[in-house]
Design a protein around this motif. Structure first.
Motif, PDB file in Angstrom:
ATOM      1  N   GLY A 169      41.579  47.339  46.569  1.00 38.39           N
ATOM      2  CA  GLY A 169      41.523  46.566  45.881  1.00 38.39           C
ATOM      3  C   GLY A 169      40.040  46.751  45.474  1.00 38.39           C
ATOM      4  O   GLY A 169      39.824  47.273  45.988  1.00 38.39           O
ATOM      5  N   HIS A 170      39.527  45.871  44.705  1.00 36.17           N
ATOM      6  CA  HIS A 170      37.972  46.497  44.500  1.00 36.17           C
ATOM      7  C   HIS A 170      37.585  47.492  43.460  1.00 36.17           C
ATOM      8  O   HIS A 170      36.263  48.558  43.450  1.00 36.17           O
ATOM      9  CB  HIS A 170      37.118  46.574  46.170  1.00 36.17           C
ATOM     10  N   ALA A 175      43.812  50.371  43.260  1.00 38.07           N
ATOM     11  CA  ALA A 175      43.379  49.501  42.409  1.00 38.07           C
ATOM     12  C   ALA A 175      43.427  49.548  41.023  1.00 38.07           C
ATOM     13  O   ALA A 175      43.833  48.954  40.110  1.00 38.07           O
ATOM     14  CB  ALA A 175      41.879  48.534  42.639  1.00 38.07           C
ATOM     15  N   ARG A 220      45.110  45.752  51.240  1.00 35.36           N
ATOM     16  CA  ARG A 220      44.150  44.747  50.371  1.00 35.36           C
ATOM     17  C   ARG A 220      43.946  44.854  49.654  1.00 35.36           C
ATOM     18  O   ARG A 220      43.918  46.071  48.981  1.00 35.36           O
ATOM     19  CB  ARG A 220      43.111  45.029  51.886  1.00 35.36           C
ATOM     20  N   PHE A 221      43.843  43.612  48.706  1.00 37.32           N
ATOM     21  CA  PHE A 221      43.880  44.268  47.236  1.00 37.32           C
ATOM     22  C   PHE A 221      43.337  42.991  46.653  1.00 37.32           C
ATOM     23  O   PHE A 221      42.895  41.460  47.203  1.00 37.32           O
ATOM     24  CB  PHE A 221      44.979  44.311  47.148  1.00 37.32           C
ATOM     25  N   SER A 222      42.752  42.943  45.772  1.00 27.31           N
ATOM     26  CA  SER A 222      42.075  41.425  45.061  1.00 27.31           C
ATOM     27  C   SER A 222      43.565  40.898  44.107  1.00 27.31           C
ATOM     28  O   SER A 222      44.141  41.567  42.746  1.00 27.31           O
ATOM     29  CB  SER A 222      41.135  42.533  43.825  1.00 27.31           C
ATOM     30  N   GLU A 225      40.997  40.021  39.666  1.00 24.63           N
ATOM     31  CA  GLU A 225      39.604  41.328  39.907  1.00 24.63           C
ATOM     32  C   GLU A 225      38.716  39.985  38.926  1.00 24.63           C
ATOM     33  O   GLU A 225      37.236  41.287  38.999  1.00 24.63           O
ATOM     34  CB  GLU A 225      40.025  42.171  38.455  1.00 24.63           C
ATOM     35  N   THR A 236      49.475  38.620  41.177  1.00 23.20           N
ATOM     36  CA  THR A 236      49.107  39.143  42.116  1.00 23.20           C
ATOM     37  C   THR A 236      50.140  38.801  42.549  1.00 23.20           C
ATOM     38  O   THR A 236      51.073  38.307  43.583  1.00 23.20           O
ATOM     39  CB  THR A 236      48.053  38.122  42.426  1.00 23.20           C
ATOM     40  N   SER A 254      41.534  39.985  48.713  1.00 23.37           N
ATOM     41  CA  SER A 254      40.190  39.346  48.444  1.00 23.37           C
ATOM     42  C   SER A 254      40.102  39.313  46.937  1.00 23.37           C
ATOM     43  O   SER A 254      41.246  38.932  46.194  1.00 23.37           O
ATOM     44  CB  SER A 254      39.749  40.785  48.735  1.00 23.37           C
ATOM     45  N   SER A 255      38.945  39.791  46.065  1.00 28.99           N
ATOM     46  CA  SER A 255      38.697  40.157  44.576  1.00 28.99           C
ATOM     47  C   SER A 255      37.634  40.812  44.093  1.00 28.99           C
ATOM     48  O   SER A 255      37.058  41.746  44.886  1.00 28.99           O
ATOM     49  CB  SER A 255      38.220  37.971  43.971  1.00 28.99           C
TER      50      SER A 255
END
Length: 642
Positions: A169-170, A175, A220-222, A225, A236, A254-255
């Motif tokens: 993520g992030h 990502a 963990r990933f957004s 975004e 997603t 997450s985001s």
């Protein structure tokens, strides 16, 4: 009242004792070679001692060129294993489980922190924050990075971690590959969704080959975004089903990416603002879901789990503010919890504004990062300690001195404690600042500090009472410059306006467009008043971190606050204010003028104690007007080291 928060739940075959998760946050507490320091270990050990169910470490770099910060951890070679095994051994003295987050920073890096090389990325597009032009990865290089992830996971397993979190993520490298915002490739790693996900599957497969089928691996990933052209929930929903199929044991939702407000939301963003993403994902998969972002209250966390929106709740910044939050909540001692206020001054905001070598601190918790060296043992002989000033710095000095067993007297000239932190809680979105003031007052009362309100500490009182030490925390006073008309009855300082000590008219000019002036303007605009803010500088609120400034400017625009830059107040008259902009004087009508042109230190008492033979110290704004985080840290250090 807590229904689910302290029930155990498994991720893969790892039983987590409760649902509270410390999410990964960069601290920069390690050695530059990626090995663990005592500072890093003690910081995490405080959280394990505090009762967190799962601790996820900050990003461990998968190779020497994958770092986004200079002092993060790494497991890119076998020589690093021993120090991190010492780390996990310390954590495992408690019930907490610990997962190792592994990552490659991709383009969100620069040559100064990643071994002196050009950053790499799926495509040659610079990160909006780091701004170094990255080099597009070749396919053989991608294959090597995939192997690096698997090798790092294996070393983490050997180091005693209970599981792995892949950071996808992030806006970091994984990502970047997943997102059409950063990935413009036209080979098998770009274009359609499955191509963009190819590296993710290859990494999962490589990790599984090396750590086996039973070692927990999550990602963990957004989910969104929150940036033009980035991924959103429409992809997603598809991605999470592939990730479950490919063998992940859990998902951490997450985001955001670098360059927007989605990673670490300030106090201007609503609590639990991305929980709906986790809730939607949870309907599509059977593996455990972790939610995160602006959740700082155990009741809030418990409701999220009880309503089946997620299985675990991450409180990254909440754990910075109070590593003992879980134990306090479990015991029902909610009033003693030191809540995160979302200020960003010592954590994300500091990393963004002060650079990738900055270590993390916390405004409400001055012990953060100091756990390895703080000595709370009582002094053999108690001293009489006087503290002048009941702002956040003075209260922290009094609290720390009382913790060491001293007899402490706190003198405050006003009828309430809090200093400028009281007025700082009045602007929109900043009400949570009052929670820290309430916490400090409660702690002072609990520790038996003698509080003298409406009493100014003077040199005469010191001479008469003969304390052993005096800590001067008298803060700063507003600057009222020599502008013609500034003594008019319709001219007030910003602090008095915020505290409601004076009534304003309906057409207001705020002189000074820094944080205080801009926030005062927003406070008045929400009262449906016509407001204009003026500053000599070319931008408004330039002293705020970028994320908070963006939110404040949006609010000023929404409530039609006029913003005049590159101008100064020439004169205040009965009709309004004469402004000087590039030598041209114009009249701007107003019935009230609010002055927010900074403050100057008030160290008069310190100067008057010239003949005092005991220990004397001056802290906070009485040294130099700055942010509250400096005053609180200096106060804690002064009180602890009398």
């Amino acid at each position: 009242m807590l229904k689910k928060l302290f029930t155990p739940y498994s991720i893969g075959n790892c039983l987590i004792p409760n649902r509270l998760v410390v999410t990964a946050m960069v601290t920069n507490y390690n050695n530059s070679d990626g090995t663990a320091t005592e500072r890093y270990i003690a910081y995490h050990e405080a959280k394990a001692r505090g009762g967190w169910g799962l601790i996820i470490t900050e990003d461990y770099s998968v190779n020497e060129q994958a770092m986004g910060y200079k002092y993060i951890a790494g497991l890119w070679n076998d020589s690093q294993i021993a120090s991190h095994k010492a780390f996990t051994d310390r954590i495992h003295q408690y019930e907490s489980k610990v997962f190792c987050q592994i990552y490659h920073a991709g383009r969100q890096s620069h040559a100064g922190v990643n071994g002196g090389v050009q950053p790499v990325a799926p495509s040659a597009i610079p990160c909006p924050w780091c701004r170094d032009l990255p080099r597009e990865l070749t396919i053989p290089e991608i294959k090597k990075i995939v192997q690096d992830f698997g090798d790092t996971a294996l070393r983490a397993q050997k180091a005693g971690f209970d599981g792995i979190e892949i950071h996808g993520g992030h806006g970091y490298l994984i990502a970047e590959f997943m997102s059409p915002y950063a990935n413009k490739r036209i080979d098998e790693y770009g274009g359609n969704l499955l191509n963009r996900l190819r590296i993710v599957k290859e990494i999962i497969d490589d990790i599984r080959t090396k750590v086996g089928p039973d070692f927990p691996v999550i990602m963990r990933f957004s989910a969104d975004e929150v940036i033009p052209g980035g991924r959103d929930m429409s992809e997603t929903r598809i991605i999470v089903q592939f990730l479950e199929k490919w063998g992940l044991d859990g998902l951490h939702i997450s985001s955001g990416v670098y360059g927007n407000h989605g990673i670490a939301a300030p106090m201007h963003i609503p609590h639990a603002w991305i929980v709906q993403y986790a809730e939607e994902v949870k309907k599509l998969v059977k593996i455990p879901i972790i939610t995160v972002n602006r959740i700082n209250d155990p009741f809030m966390a418990d409701n999220i789990i009880a309503m089946d929106k997620a299985d675990f709740v991450g409180m990254g910044r909440g754990s910075l503010a109070d590593p003992d939050l879980p134990n306090k909540a479990k015991e029902g001692d909610f009033e003693s919890i030191r809540y995160c206020i979302g200020c960003l001054q010592g954590c994300t905001g500091a990393l963004a504004s002060k650079g990738t070598e900055t270590s993390v601190h916390c405004l409400v918790n001055p012990t953060l990062g100091q756990e390895y060296k703080i000595d709370y043992s009582k002094v053999p002989v108690a001293k009489k300690v006087f503290v002048a000033g009941g702002g956040p710095g003075g209260m922290e000095a009094a609290r720390a001195a009382a913790l060491k067993g001293h007899e402490v007297h706190l003198y405050e000239s006003n009828d309430q404690l809090g200093g400028q932190f009281r007025s700082a809680a009045y602007p929109p979105f900043k009400g949570e600042l009052a929670t820290f003031t309430v916490w400090q007052i409660r702690e002072l009362n609990k520790l038996g500090v003698n509080i003298h309100l409406t009493t100014t500490l003077t040199a005469d009182i010191v001479k008469q009472e003969k304390p052993d030490a005096v800590i001067v925390a008298t803060g700063a006073t507003p600057i009222m410059p020599r502008i013609p008309g500034i003594d008019s009855p319709n001219v007030f300082n910003a602090q008095d306006v915020l505290l409601g000590k004076v009534a304003t008219g309906n057409n207001i000019i705020v002189a000074g467009g820094g944080m205080v002036g801009a926030e005062t303007a927003a406070h008045l605009a929400l009262q449906q008043k016509k407001v204009c803010v003026v500053d000599m500088l070319p931008e408004i609120a330039g002293d705020l971190d970028g994320v908070s400034r963006e939110q404040l400017l949006k609010l000023l625009d929404e409530y039609r606050v006029e913003q005049i830059t590159n101008a100064k107040v020439y004169e205040i008259c009965t009709q309004g204010v004469l402004l000087d902009k590039h030598g041209i004087i114009t009249l701007h009508p107003a019935d009230t003028v609010v002055i927010a042109l900074g403050s100057r230190k008030n160290d008069k008492l310190y100067e008057e104690l010239e003949e005092f033979t005991g220990k004397k110290m001056v802290i906070g704004d009485a040294v130099l007007p700055r942010q509250a985080i400096e005053a609180i840290f200096e106060g804690f250090e002064a009180g602890l080291n009398i």
